[in-house]
Design a protein around this motif. Structure first.
Motif, PDB file in Angstrom:
ATOM      1  N   GLU A  46      32.237   2.922  -5.150  1.00  0.00           N
ATOM      2  CA  GLU A  46      30.815   3.705  -5.315  1.00  0.00           C
ATOM      3  C   GLU A  46      29.643   3.690  -5.515  1.00  0.00           C
ATOM      4  O   GLU A  46      30.038   3.325  -7.296  1.00  0.00           O
ATOM      5  CB  GLU A  46      30.760   5.363  -5.358  1.00  0.00           C
ATOM      6  CG  GLU A  46      29.210   5.943  -5.417  1.00  0.00           C
ATOM      7  CD  GLU A  46      29.811   7.027  -6.168  1.00  0.00           C
ATOM      8  OE1 GLU A  46      28.771   8.045  -5.413  1.00  0.00           O
ATOM      9  OE2 GLU A  46      30.881   8.073  -7.012  1.00  0.00           O
ATOM     10  N   SER A  71      22.821   1.693   6.402  1.00  0.00           N
ATOM     11  CA  SER A  71      23.833   2.616   6.056  1.00  0.00           C
ATOM     12  C   SER A  71      24.111   3.216   5.054  1.00  0.00           C
ATOM     13  O   SER A  71      24.351   4.411   5.031  1.00  0.00           O
ATOM     14  CB  SER A  71      25.109   2.128   6.401  1.00  0.00           C
ATOM     15  OG  SER A  71      25.352   1.278   5.170  1.00  0.00           O
ATOM     16  N   SER A  72      23.120   2.615   4.179  1.00  0.00           N
ATOM     17  CA  SER A  72      22.800   3.647   2.747  1.00  0.00           C
ATOM     18  C   SER A  72      21.555   3.317   2.162  1.00  0.00           C
ATOM     19  O   SER A  72      20.547   2.885   2.438  1.00  0.00           O
ATOM     20  CB  SER A  72      23.900   2.530   1.803  1.00  0.00           C
ATOM     21  OG  SER A  72      23.400   3.035   0.679  1.00  0.00           O
ATOM     22  N   VAL A  74      20.392   3.433  -1.243  1.00  0.00           N
ATOM     23  CA  VAL A  74      20.844   3.312  -2.542  1.00  0.00           C
ATOM     24  C   VAL A  74      19.817   2.980  -3.169  1.00  0.00           C
ATOM     25  O   VAL A  74      19.638   1.552  -2.200  1.00  0.00           O
ATOM     26  CB  VAL A  74      22.092   2.596  -2.874  1.00  0.00           C
ATOM     27  CG1 VAL A  74      22.573   1.354  -1.862  1.00  0.00           C
ATOM     28  CG2 VAL A  74      22.646   2.883  -3.919  1.00  0.00           C
TER      29      VAL A  74
END
Length: 228
Positions: A46, A71-72, A74
Motif C-alpha cells: 500500500e 487504476s489509482s 494516489v
C-alpha cells in the motif's frame, strides 16, 4: 496510521537524502530505482504517495504515471532535471499532482509531501454520511474522496478532486486561478494559468455530460453552476 511514501529515483545520493527527511518526519519509505521496480512495489504494498523521477531506466516516469492512473488516484509528485514548461504541463495532463524541478530543497519537497498527504487523507476517519456535496447529479463524498455522476463512479486524481470539491463547495461563486492554486498547493507555485487550465480540461473530460456545470469566466476564473 503511518503513511507510506514510494521514492522512485535512480540517483542513489538524492534518493537517500529524501529518504532520510521522510523517515525523520515519521513516514514509512519504499524505494525503487527504475520504472519497472516502481510498478512492482506499487502493486505489492500500500502506497499513500509517490515521488516519481521522470528520467528513469527501463521505464520512464511518464509511463509509470500513465499506468498508475489507470487504476489509482494516489498523489504523485514528479521530479525532473528539466525546467521545461511543456514537460510540467504534460505531467499534469497525465495525472501528476505536483511537479518539482531539480535541484530542489529537500525541506520544501517534504512540505509538499505533507500538504498532499494531509489534504488527501485528513477526512479518512470521518463518518461515511458526513461531508457529502450533491448538485446536478454529481455527488462528491469528501471523507472517501469518491465522485459519482448519475450514480456512475468517476476516477479523479487528487488535484482534480480538490478542484471539483472546492468549486462545488462554493456554487455560483467565481474562483480565480490564484485561489485554486493557493487552496490546492498552499505555497507560491512556480507555474502559470495553463497548469490549472490543464487540470480543468482533464476534469471536464472525465465529467462528460456534466462538464458544462464547470463554467469558465473569461479573465476571471471558474465557477460551478448547478442545482440540488
Amino acid at each position: 496510521m503511518q503513511k507510506t511514501i514510494l521514492i522512485v529515483e535512480d540517483e542513489d545520493i538524492l534518493r537517500e537524502i529524501v529518504k532520510d527527511y521522510l523517515l525523520n518526519a515519521g513516514y514509512e519509505v519504499l524505494e525503487a530505482v527504475d520504472g519497472i521496480e516502481a510498478l512492482a512495489k506499487f502493486e505489492e504494498q500500500e502506497v499513500h504517495l509517490m515521488i516519481l523521477d521522470i528520467m528513469l531506466p527501463e521505464l520512464d516516469g511518464w509511463s509509470v504515471c500513465r499506468r498508475i492512473r489507470k487504476s489509482s488516484n494516489v498523489p504523485i509528485i514528479m521530479l525532473t532535471a528539466r525546467a521545461d514548461e511543456d514537460d510540467t504541463l504534460l505531467g499534469f495532463e497525465l495525472g501528476a499532482d505536483d511537479y518539482v524541478t531539480k535541484p530542489y530543497s529537500p525541506p520544501i519537497l517534504l512540505a509538499r509531501v505533507k500538504r498532499l498527504i494531509e489534504s488527501r487523507y485528513a477526512h479518512a476517519d470521518k463518518l461515511p454520511n458526513e461531508d457529502t456535496i450533491i448538485s446536478s447529479g454529481i455527488r462528491v463524498h469528501i471523507p472517501s474522496r469518491t465522485v459519482t455522476a448519475d450514480g456512475v463512479t468517476i476516477g479523479l486524481t487528487h488535484t482534480e478532486f480538490e478542484i471539483l470539491a472546492y468549486l462545488m463547495q462554493n456554487p455560483g461563486i467565481i474562483i480565480t486561478r490564484e485561489q485554486l492554486i493557493t487552496k490546492i498547493w498552499g505555497y507560491e507555485f512556480a507555474g502559470d494559468d495553463r497548469t490549472i487550465n490543464s487540470h480543468i480540461r482533464n476534469l471536464r473530460h472525465k465529467l462528460g455530460d456534466k462538464a458544462n456545470h464547470i463554467v469558465t469566466v473569461i479573465r476571471a476564473g471558474y465557477k460551478f453552476e448547478g442545482s440540488v
